[in-house]
Motif scaffolding. Structure first.
Motif, PDB file in Angstrom:
ATOM      1  N   GLN A 117       4.420   4.830  17.207  1.00  0.00           N
ATOM      2  CA  GLN A 117       4.426   3.995  16.010  1.00  0.00           C
ATOM      3  C   GLN A 117       4.810   4.798  14.770  1.00  0.00           C
ATOM      4  N   ILE A 118       4.307   6.012  14.665  1.00  0.00           N
ATOM      5  CA  ILE A 118       4.634   6.844  13.500  1.00  0.00           C
ATOM      6  C   ILE A 118       6.111   7.231  13.517  1.00  0.00           C
ATOM      7  N   LEU A 119       6.643   7.565  14.701  1.00  0.00           N
ATOM      8  CA  LEU A 119       8.064   7.922  14.796  1.00  0.00           C
ATOM      9  C   LEU A 119       8.950   6.735  14.439  1.00  0.00           C
ATOM     10  N   GLU A 120       8.594   5.547  14.941  1.00  0.00           N
ATOM     11  CA  GLU A 120       9.375   4.362  14.605  1.00  0.00           C
ATOM     12  C   GLU A 120       9.299   4.050  13.113  1.00  0.00           C
ATOM     13  N   ALA A 121       8.105   4.236  12.515  1.00  0.00           N
ATOM     14  CA  ALA A 121       7.970   3.996  11.082  1.00  0.00           C
ATOM     15  C   ALA A 121       8.810   4.982  10.273  1.00  0.00           C
ATOM     16  N   LYS A 122       8.861   6.231  10.704  1.00  0.00           N
ATOM     17  CA  LYS A 122       9.681   7.223  10.002  1.00  0.00           C
ATOM     18  C   LYS A 122      11.156   6.846  10.048  1.00  0.00           C
ATOM     19  N   GLN A 148       5.871  -3.232   2.702  1.00  0.00           N
ATOM     20  CA  GLN A 148       5.028  -3.692   3.799  1.00  0.00           C
ATOM     21  C   GLN A 148       4.404  -2.536   4.583  1.00  0.00           C
ATOM     22  N   PHE A 149       5.019  -1.365   4.514  1.00  0.00           N
ATOM     23  CA  PHE A 149       4.475  -0.223   5.241  1.00  0.00           C
ATOM     24  C   PHE A 149       3.158   0.260   4.626  1.00  0.00           C
ATOM     25  N   THR A 150       2.960   0.010   3.312  1.00  0.00           N
ATOM     26  CA  THR A 150       1.699   0.414   2.691  1.00  0.00           C
ATOM     27  C   THR A 150       0.534  -0.482   3.096  1.00  0.00           C
ATOM     28  N   GLN A 151       0.808  -1.589   3.786  1.00  0.00           N
ATOM     29  CA  GLN A 151      -0.257  -2.467   4.270  1.00  0.00           C
ATOM     30  C   GLN A 151      -0.631  -2.174   5.719  1.00  0.00           C
ATOM     31  N   PRO A 153      -2.434  -0.681   8.951  1.00  0.00           N
ATOM     32  CA  PRO A 153      -3.793  -0.163   9.185  1.00  0.00           C
ATOM     33  C   PRO A 153      -3.831   1.328   9.483  1.00  0.00           C
ATOM     34  N   ASN A 154      -2.684   1.898   9.873  1.00  0.00           N
ATOM     35  CA  ASN A 154      -2.610   3.329  10.156  1.00  0.00           C
ATOM     36  C   ASN A 154      -2.463   4.077   8.834  1.00  0.00           C
ATOM     37  N   SER A 155      -3.372   5.007   8.561  1.00  0.00           N
ATOM     38  CA  SER A 155      -3.349   5.733   7.293  1.00  0.00           C
ATOM     39  C   SER A 155      -2.121   6.623   7.161  1.00  0.00           C
ATOM     40  N   ILE A 156      -1.626   7.180   8.263  1.00  0.00           N
ATOM     41  CA  ILE A 156      -0.447   8.053   8.187  1.00  0.00           C
ATOM     42  C   ILE A 156       0.783   7.244   7.799  1.00  0.00           C
ATOM     43  N   ILE A 157       0.938   6.078   8.404  1.00  0.00           N
ATOM     44  CA  ILE A 157       2.076   5.224   8.052  1.00  0.00           C
ATOM     45  C   ILE A 157       1.962   4.754   6.600  1.00  0.00           C
TER      46      ILE A 157
END
Length: 679
Positions: A117-122, A148-151, A153-157
């Motif tokens: 999920q973090i890799l896809e978000a990056k 929308q990424f600031t919403q 639930p993952n704090s790193i994202i």
């Protein structure tokens, strides 16, 4: 012709009755009737009847419809059609089936690992940021997608989303402030390019406002019941706000960013985020060219400090020393008034005298030219000097109001910062405010003397106990501030309206020279680290960072600054009485016998300058035959002129010649050379 055979007819079995049909079927189903009846006696018919499901009578459902009147005049109740019930059952069945399908889908949906999920978000954040950097006007919808990424639930994202938005807004924000469109602007006919630009600007401002609101919410998240869980998010939000304020201070919603920083500075906990906010405010003050951001920041800081009763860290108040008006502003002000330069009236008079006659056509052209110049000034990013001076004047009044309130309150943790600030702003204080400040400084010194006397009476048997307030340092700072205020005034013009007598401060300094020379912490500052005496039966309380004063100078440095102001004033105020110089010289040489090495060296250097400047006024102290005083010398007298210094001689020099420090011995030789006139 042969005979035709007769038609064969079938014999039809007569219809059986119900009883016969049941008997036949029973016999066919149970061929062995003997065994059937044999086991029938063991059956429990009552239990079978009780277990058998029953169909109860349908209860008549109460009708919710109103009765009607038929064409014949009868009142009749109309029943509900049964189709509604069937349709309702069908709908319930469909809803149950859909919910079951959703549950099955949720169970069967594969869970994506957090790392993926973090890799896809990056990758997605990088793609959106690249689009906005290349063609922001063509991808205005990407701002909302990025938000929308600031919403998540993952704090790193969520952190990645905030940092990515920061980088994007720093690149795409223009160099001007975007104003909201009025109704006339919306109705006006504009070209396609202008309409496109307006749509982009409004989308940018709206998304930027949402981003700042999210930063404000996350910056306050670390103050809840579980601050450890959201401290990292709060730190990232504060860093983003600080970066935006230093990068784009001219853009919209600057006040919201300042509220985030001031809210952090309102806490007494000094951590990395606190220091980051303070450094950002100082950078904003130093880089401010038009004065408006500084005025907004000072207004918020003064309002916050007043609301908290000035229970803030002293470094917050010290940010005022980084304002550019200290070196750029040329007017004098007080808490409610600003004295503008008198040259302006003369310039206006000259301008009226040089008025040139213009024809009607020339006046019309001049008016049109002025309108165009006004529009060009509004479009230009530069600010006129008049506007900047007006902003800096309002800022200066707010600073003086804050300083004067703290001085009246005698806040123990902020007195040092206020006195340092007033000494720095001395050249910008007008005569009206000058008198009030001197009275406040006198009250502060008098209050310090009273507290010293009370402490001596209370601890006469137990010994001195160090308090949180260092009254000696405060008194020295008051003396330095008073003379700095005097140096900032025009003495020739102020004599007619003000009483510039500073003898109160001079007398207080003279009476405390012996006590200062016996102070064991004279070479330590308020923030010096030193361990308490382990054998002390009454150890002093631990001094924390919040209890320290803002100045980092040692007590020796403060003493030398005070003595320099008294004995070596500027050239315009060089008329120092000989009795004052002689009394201070005698006291300083006596005190040097008890001072530590470095302090003694500094006092010898100061006396070298004094003897070089006032050699003829105090030369009699080194010659016994030329004594001009009658009576005896009173070193413990309360008045400087009443101590009769010329009735004594300088015998301390003979002892200081044998001092263990070579620099002190050289300082004594320099003093004697200056007295003898040797160069």
């Amino acid at each position: 012709m042969g005979s035709v055979p007769a038609v064969k007819r079938r014999k039809l079995t007569p219809l059986a009755t119900d009883g016969e049909e049941l008997a036949v079927s029973t016999l066919e189903a149970v061929p062995n009737t003997n065994s059937f009846f044999k086991h029938a006696s063991s059956w429990n018919l009552e239990q079978d009847y009780e277990i058998r499901p029953r169909k109860g009578k349908n209860k008549e459902k109460e009708s919710t419809r109103l009765p009607i009147i038929t064409s014949e005049g009868r009142i009749q109740q109309v029943d509900e059609p049964e189709e509604n019930q069937e349709e309702r059952n069908d709908l319930e069945w469909l809803e149950a089936q859909q919910s079951g399908e959703e549950i099955v889908e949720e169970i069967q949906k594969p869970t994506i690992p957090v790392r993926e999920q973090i890799l896809e978000a990056k990758e997605e954040l990088a793609r959106i940021a690249l689009l906005l950097n290349e063609e922001p006007e063509e991808n205005t919808g990407a701002f909302k997608t990025l938000a929308q990424f600031t919403q998540s639930p993952n704090s790193i994202i969520k952190k990645l989303g905030m940092v990515t938005q920061l980088a994007v807004y720093k690149d795409v924000i223009p160099g001007y402030r975007i104003r909201p469109l009025s109704d006339d602007d919306m109705e006006a006919k504009v070209s396609k390019e202008v309409r496109k630009l307006r749509a982009y600007e409004q989308a940018l401002v709206g998304s930027y406002q949402d981003y700042i609101r999210e930063l404000s919410k996350l910056a306050q998240s670390g103050r809840g019941t579980h601050p450890e869980a959201s401290t990292s998010l709060s730190s990232v939000a504060i860093n983003c706000a600080c970066t935006l304020l230093t990068s784009v201070p001219h853009f919209n919603f600057r006040g919201e960013l300042l509220k985030i920083l001031v809210g952090k500075l309102s806490t007494r906990k000094v951590d990395d985020d606190f220091n980051k906010c303070r450094e950002t405010i100082e950078t904003l003050f130093r880089n401010d060219e038009d004065g408006t951001p500084s005025l907004d920041a000072v207004a918020l800081l003064t309002k916050m400090m007043k609301g908290r009763g000035f229970r803030v860290d002293e470094s917050v108040l010290n940010t005022f020393l980084h304002l550019r008006l200290l070196s750029e502003f040329s007017w004098k002000a007080s808490t409610n008034h600003v004295d503008k330069r008198s040259m302006e009236n003369g310039d206006n008079a000259k301008a009226k005298q040089k008025k040139v006659f213009l024809t009607k056509k020339e006046r019309k052209l001049s008016r049109e030219r002025k309108v165009v110049e006004k529009e060009m000034k509004q479009a230009d990013a530069s600010v006129s000097h008049e506007e900047r001076d007006r902003m800096q004047a309002e800022t200066l009044k707010l600073v003086f109001v804050t300083y004067f309130r703290i001085l009246k309150m005698r806040s123990p943790t902020l007195i040092g910062a206020v006195l340092e600030g007033l000494a720095g702003y001395a050249h910008l204080i007008n005569q009206d405010f000058f008198g009030d400040l001197l009275e406040a400084l006198k009250d502060l010194i008098g209050h310090a003397e009273m507290e010293d006397d009370v402490e001596e009476m209370e601890h006469a048997e137990d010994g001195d106990v160090e308090t949180t307030r260092n009254l000696t340092r405060e008194a020295l700072l008051c003396i330095i501030t008073a003379f700095a205020l005097l140096e900032g005034q025009d003495a020739h013009k102020a004599k007619a309206t003000l009483s510039l007598d500073l003898s109160f401060f001079i007398t207080h300094l003279y009476r405390n020279l012996y006590a200062l020379s016996l102070n064991p912490d004279i070479e330590l500052s308020a923030k010096s680290l030193h361990l308490p005496d382990p054998n002390d039966p009454h150890p002093p309380p631990a001094i924390t960072t919040a209890d320290n004063k803002i100045n980092l100078q040692t007590t020796t440095v403060l003493l030398l600054r005070s003595l320099s102001s008294v004995l070596l004033p500027p050239l315009a105020q060089r008329a120092v009485p000989p009795l004052r110089i002689a009394a201070f010289t005698k006291q300083l040489l006596t005190s040097s016998l008890h001072l530590p090495e470095k302090s003694c060296m500094a006092v010898m250097g100061l006396l070298g300058k004094v003897t070089k400047t006032h050699e003829k006024k105090i030369a009699a102290l080194w010659n016994t035959e030329e004594r001009r005083g009658d009576g005896t010398f009173d070193p413990l007298g309360g008045e400087v002129e009443g101590s009769n210094p010329f009735a004594s001689t300088i015998w301390e020099g003979e002892i200081l010649r044998k001092h263990f420090c070579p620099a002190v011995r050289d300082g004594v030789k320099t003093i004697e050379k200056n007295i003898l006139g040797l160069r």
